[in-house]
Design a protein around this motif. Structure first.
Motif, PDB file in Angstrom:
ATOM      1  N   LEU A 189      -6.126   5.445  -1.150  1.00 22.29           N
ATOM      2  CA  LEU A 189      -5.526   4.113  -1.071  1.00 22.29           C
ATOM      3  C   LEU A 189      -5.059   3.802   0.350  1.00 22.29           C
ATOM      4  N   THR A 190      -4.442   4.779   1.013  1.00 21.91           N
ATOM      5  CA  THR A 190      -3.934   4.527   2.363  1.00 21.91           C
ATOM      6  C   THR A 190      -5.072   4.336   3.365  1.00 21.91           C
ATOM      7  N   ALA A 191      -6.297   4.740   2.996  1.00 23.38           N
ATOM      8  CA  ALA A 191      -7.442   4.514   3.882  1.00 23.38           C
ATOM      9  C   ALA A 191      -7.997   3.097   3.763  1.00 23.38           C
ATOM     10  N   LEU A 192      -7.568   2.351   2.745  1.00 27.15           N
ATOM     11  CA  LEU A 192      -8.058   0.978   2.583  1.00 27.15           C
ATOM     12  C   LEU A 192      -7.472   0.088   3.675  1.00 27.15           C
ATOM     13  N   ARG A 193      -8.279  -0.848   4.150  1.00 30.31           N
ATOM     14  CA  ARG A 193      -7.881  -1.687   5.280  1.00 30.31           C
ATOM     15  C   ARG A 193      -7.356  -3.039   4.808  1.00 30.31           C
ATOM     16  N   ARG A 194      -6.442  -3.564   5.583  1.00 27.51           N
ATOM     17  CA  ARG A 194      -5.875  -4.872   5.281  1.00 27.51           C
ATOM     18  C   ARG A 194      -6.945  -5.950   5.454  1.00 27.51           C
ATOM     19  N   PRO A 195      -7.087  -6.864   4.500  1.00 28.45           N
ATOM     20  CA  PRO A 195      -8.124  -7.903   4.620  1.00 28.45           C
ATOM     21  C   PRO A 195      -7.741  -8.960   5.642  1.00 28.45           C
ATOM     22  N   THR A 196      -8.760  -9.574   6.209  1.00 27.24           N
ATOM     23  CA  THR A 196      -8.506 -10.755   7.029  1.00 27.24           C
ATOM     24  C   THR A 196      -8.015 -11.875   6.123  1.00 27.24           C
ATOM     25  N   VAL A 197      -7.491 -12.940   6.721  1.00 23.48           N
ATOM     26  CA  VAL A 197      -6.953 -14.036   5.916  1.00 23.48           C
ATOM     27  C   VAL A 197      -8.053 -14.679   5.077  1.00 23.48           C
ATOM     28  N   SER A 198      -9.247 -14.865   5.663  1.00 25.16           N
ATOM     29  CA  SER A 198     -10.329 -15.493   4.909  1.00 25.16           C
ATOM     30  C   SER A 198     -10.809 -14.583   3.771  1.00 25.16           C
ATOM     31  N   ALA A 199     -10.880 -13.263   4.013  1.00 21.69           N
ATOM     32  CA  ALA A 199     -11.279 -12.346   2.944  1.00 21.69           C
ATOM     33  C   ALA A 199     -10.236 -12.348   1.829  1.00 21.69           C
ATOM     34  N   TRP A 200      -8.965 -12.358   2.206  1.00 24.64           N
ATOM     35  CA  TRP A 200      -7.898 -12.443   1.199  1.00 24.64           C
ATOM     36  C   TRP A 200      -8.038 -13.726   0.385  1.00 24.64           C
ATOM     37  N   ALA A 201      -8.383 -14.839   1.046  1.00 26.95           N
ATOM     38  CA  ALA A 201      -8.520 -16.108   0.340  1.00 26.95           C
ATOM     39  C   ALA A 201      -9.621 -16.033  -0.713  1.00 26.95           C
ATOM     40  N   VAL A 202     -10.745 -15.362  -0.392  1.00 23.01           N
ATOM     41  CA  VAL A 202     -11.828 -15.213  -1.375  1.00 23.01           C
ATOM     42  C   VAL A 202     -11.375 -14.309  -2.522  1.00 23.01           C
ATOM     43  N   ASN A 203     -10.666 -13.204  -2.201  1.00 23.91           N
ATOM     44  CA  ASN A 203     -10.138 -12.338  -3.253  1.00 23.91           C
ATOM     45  C   ASN A 203      -9.192 -13.115  -4.164  1.00 23.91           C
ATOM     46  N   HIS A 204      -8.366 -13.956  -3.554  1.00 26.00           N
ATOM     47  CA  HIS A 204      -7.420 -14.776  -4.316  1.00 26.00           C
ATOM     48  C   HIS A 204      -8.169 -15.787  -5.181  1.00 26.00           C
ATOM     49  N   ARG A 243       0.835  -1.208   0.000  1.00 29.51           N
ATOM     50  CA  ARG A 243       0.000   0.000   0.000  1.00 29.51           C
ATOM     51  C   ARG A 243       0.869   1.256   0.000  1.00 29.51           C
ATOM     52  N   LYS A 244       1.905   1.256   0.807  1.00 27.64           N
ATOM     53  CA  LYS A 244       2.799   2.412   0.867  1.00 27.64           C
ATOM     54  C   LYS A 244       3.517   2.630  -0.462  1.00 27.64           C
ATOM     55  N   ARG A 245       3.969   1.517  -1.074  1.00 34.71           N
ATOM     56  CA  ARG A 245       4.675   1.634  -2.355  1.00 34.71           C
ATOM     57  C   ARG A 245       3.755   2.143  -3.452  1.00 34.71           C
ATOM     58  N   LEU A 246       2.546   1.585  -3.528  1.00 33.76           N
ATOM     59  CA  LEU A 246       1.607   2.004  -4.572  1.00 33.76           C
ATOM     60  C   LEU A 246       1.143   3.433  -4.358  1.00 33.76           C
ATOM     61  N   ALA A 247       0.970   3.835  -3.098  1.00 33.60           N
ATOM     62  CA  ALA A 247       0.536   5.212  -2.816  1.00 33.60           C
ATOM     63  C   ALA A 247       1.547   6.216  -3.351  1.00 33.60           C
ATOM     64  N   GLY A 248       2.821   5.825  -3.347  1.00 36.41           N
ATOM     65  CA  GLY A 248       3.852   6.718  -3.867  1.00 36.41           C
ATOM     66  C   GLY A 248       3.792   6.907  -5.367  1.00 36.41           C
ATOM     67  N   GLU A 249       3.011   6.076  -6.066  1.00 34.81           N
ATOM     68  CA  GLU A 249       2.887   6.179  -7.522  1.00 34.81           C
ATOM     69  C   GLU A 249       1.591   6.863  -7.943  1.00 34.81           C
ATOM     70  N   LEU A 250       0.797   7.318  -6.964  1.00 38.31           N
ATOM     71  CA  LEU A 250      -0.493   7.931  -7.270  1.00 38.31           C
ATOM     72  C   LEU A 250      -0.476   9.429  -7.003  1.00 38.31           C
ATOM     73  N   SER A 251      -1.532  10.083  -7.469  1.00 33.77           N
ATOM     74  CA  SER A 251      -1.717  11.486  -7.129  1.00 33.77           C
ATOM     75  C   SER A 251      -1.995  11.605  -5.635  1.00 33.77           C
ATOM     76  N   ARG A 252      -1.918  12.807  -5.122  1.00 29.68           N
ATOM     77  CA  ARG A 252      -2.082  13.005  -3.682  1.00 29.68           C
ATOM     78  C   ARG A 252      -3.458  12.539  -3.206  1.00 29.68           C
ATOM     79  N   GLU A 253      -4.521  12.855  -3.947  1.00 29.24           N
ATOM     80  CA  GLU A 253      -5.876  12.474  -3.546  1.00 29.24           C
ATOM     81  C   GLU A 253      -6.064  10.962  -3.627  1.00 29.24           C
TER      82      GLU A 253
END
Length: 291
Positions: free
Chosen positions: A37-52, A22-32
């Motif tokens: 992006l930095t307000a997005l929350r880290r997913p739980t392991v089960s939520a990540w598994a569904v995204n995957h 998130r920190k790396r990608l935020a550095g490649e975006l506009s300020r807004e």
């Protein structure tokens, strides 16, 4: 890179890499967009598994089945074969999710596997849950009470309720009897479910607060680091200026000493010249007298 591309990439990495990514990608975006992006929350392991699982391409068939089942529920059609298909699909997807998680060195435990299953079941029953799963940016697992879409009751539940209702002509005592133990259990289960949802909401708010303050902290750290770098540069400049001043001071002393010597030499030369000129004039005068 735009915000949506960055967000999709972010929710495709394992939870352990989420903050750094998130920190790396935020550095490649506009300020807004970086702030979003930095307000997005880290997913739980089960939520990540569904995204995957979505990125693996195995969820679309389940979402299509959900549309067919919701249509059958709404129209009162037969859902028996659809229910069997649902069981097969969900079981297969949960197994695939566990395989993918294991390949990513983040195996799912039993509780996390159940959360994956609950999320897939919710995506079948609830259109909003289906859209959340299809977006591939889940932050926490989803759940759905009942077997049909929100506001609907599955036929099997309706049948049980009708059997529990007092028949026409039964005494009023039968109609007003106290709830059975099974009914008490359902009431307790609903209460516990509500408490669990409330706790999950509080946890989500806390995680959101953590994400916001984490962003603020990281920004402050970067500002401090930038100020430290500037301060160090200024210190180097001051040190260099002090060295230049010292060198200039030494040169000034040498120049003053040489100036004083040159001034004395010039004064002596003028005096000697004046004395020589006086002697010349005296000699000329004496010569004229003698002539």
């Amino acid at each position: 890179m735009d915000f949506d591309t960055a967000a999709d990439r972010l929710y495709g990495v394992p939870p352990s890499e989420f903050t750094a990514t998130r920190k790396r990608l935020a550095g490649e975006l506009s300020r807004e967009d970086a702030r979003r992006l930095t307000a997005l929350r880290r997913p739980t392991v089960s939520a990540w598994a569904v995204n995957h699982l979505l990125r693996d391409g195995g969820v679309e068939s389940l979402l299509g089945l959900g549309e067919r089942m919701r249509e059958a529920w709404s129209s009162g059609g037969d859902v028996g074969e659809l229910e069997r298909e649902r069981g097969r699909l969900v079981d297969g997807l949960v197994r695939r999710a566990r395989e993918l998680a294991k390949e990513a060195d983040r195996p799912l435990n039993e509780a996390q596997s159940r959360e994956v299953e609950d999320t897939l079941q919710a995506a079948i029953a609830d259109p909003s849950a289906a859209e959340a799963v299809r977006a591939g940016r889940l932050e926490h697992p989803l759940s759905h009470t009942g077997f049909g879409p929100l506001g609907a009751v599955a036929p099997s539940v309706t049948h049980r309720r009708k059997k529990a209702e007092p028949k026409e002509g039964e005494p009023k005592e039968a109609r007003g009897k106290r709830p059975t133990r099974e009914e008490d259990s359902r009431v307790r289960a609903r209460r516990l479910a509500e408490e669990a949802r409330a706790a999950a909401e509080r946890a989500e708010e806390a995680e959101h607060s953590i994400a916001q303050w984490e962003s603020e902290r990281d920004a402050a750290r970067e500002a401090v680091a930038a100020a430290d770098r500037r301060l160090e540069e200024l210190r180097r400049q001051v040190k260099a200026a002090e060295a230049e001043r010292a060198e200039a001071g030494r040169h000034e002393q040498v120049a003053q000493r040489e100036y004083d010597r040159a001034a004395r030499t010039a004064e002596d030369a003028r005096r000697h010249a004046e004395e020589a000129d006086a002697r010349r004039r005296a000699g000329e005068a004496d010569a004229r007298r003698r002539a």
